[in-house]
Design an enzyme around this catalytic site. Sequence first.
Site, short mmCIF file in Angstrom:
data_model
loop_
_atom_site.label_atom_id
_atom_site.label_comp_id
_atom_site.label_asym_id
_atom_site.label_seq_id
_atom_site.Cartn_x
_atom_site.Cartn_y
_atom_site.Cartn_z
N ASP A 69 -40.42 39.75 15.83
CA ASP A 69 -41.24 38.67 16.36
C ASP A 69 -42.12 39.29 17.43
OD1 ASP A 69 -42.04 35.99 16.28
OD2 ASP A 69 -40.96 35.56 18.11
N ASP A 151 -56.44 40.89 19.04
CA ASP A 151 -56.97 42.24 19.27
C ASP A 151 -58.36 42.26 19.93
OD1 ASP A 151 -54.73 43.55 18.42
OD2 ASP A 151 -55.49 44.05 16.44
P1 IMP Z 1 -45.50 37.29 14.26
O1 IMP Z 1 -44.72 38.33 15.00
O2 IMP Z 1 -45.84 37.75 12.87
O3 IMP Z 1 -44.84 35.95 14.34
O4 IMP Z 1 -46.92 37.17 14.98
C1 IMP Z 1 -47.11 36.49 16.18
C2 IMP Z 1 -48.55 36.34 16.56
O5 IMP Z 1 -48.80 37.14 17.71
C3 IMP Z 1 -49.59 36.78 15.55
O6 IMP Z 1 -49.96 35.76 14.68
C4 IMP Z 1 -50.76 37.16 16.45
O7 IMP Z 1 -51.49 36.02 16.78
C5 IMP Z 1 -50.08 37.69 17.69
N1 IMP Z 1 -49.97 39.16 17.61
C6 IMP Z 1 -48.83 39.88 17.41
N2 IMP Z 1 -49.09 41.19 17.38
C7 IMP Z 1 -50.43 41.31 17.53
C8 IMP Z 1 -51.32 42.43 17.54
O8 IMP Z 1 -50.94 43.61 17.38
N3 IMP Z 1 -52.61 42.15 17.72
C9 IMP Z 1 -53.10 40.89 17.88
N4 IMP Z 1 -52.32 39.81 17.85
C10 IMP Z 1 -50.98 40.01 17.68
#
Ligand code: IMP
Length: 194
Positions: A69, A151
């Site tokens: 997560d 990003d």
């Molecule tokens: P999950 O871990 O797939 O639930 O993602 C959580 C959310 O955090 C994503 O949809 C992005 O909006 C944000 N996020 C997580 N990692 C990144 C990253 O490396 N770059 C930009 N946004 C991120």
Amino acid sequence: MKLILATNNQNKLREFREVLSPYGFEVISQHEAGIDIEVEETGNTFEENACLKAKAVYDIAKLPVIADDSGLQIDFLNGAPGVFSARYAEPGHRCERVLSEMDGVPDDKRTARFNCTIVFIDENGGKFCAVGTCEGKIGYEKRGTNGFGYDPIFMMGDKSFAELSADEKNSVSHRGNAIRVLERHLEEKYGKQE
Ligand code: IMP
């Protein structure tokens, strides 16, 4: 040994396959494992949510599982969007929401970090948690076209994450850092195969 990645996200699958194959794991997706569940992310922390996802799949499959997560924590917004990063606004509007909430906030109060928490449950049900973070600042406008999510507004020095190549981002990112912690653990536990 088979290992289930508790996601159907193709990018995560590819990345984790590369990382885990030297330790003798054959990585399969939740779908390939025939596990058709959508775990609600009701936790207050990244670790709680990653645990919820990993445990739900382990309880069904009794095979090693990895879940992760991640999200963005902005100090001025008391840690928001945090665990709500993926749901902070409609797709395509999340950066805009953050930029408007940070409107007029001075440079020294724009500090933020990405967090990625990976939970690995081994073949005996033992749990290991790898946390990776990455410190930066919220920019004043969207910059760059690489990457995804937040990003374009996450600045490290004078460049946004969306202005870095995938390799450059991976060498400093929260996800890269968490994966490197996990790799060290796997190497100690299972050893690397030639
Ligand atoms: P999950 O871990 O797939 O639930 O993602 C959580 C959310 O955090 C994503 O949809 C992005 O909006 C944000 N996020 C997580 N990692 C990144 C990253 O490396 N770059 C930009 N946004 C991120």
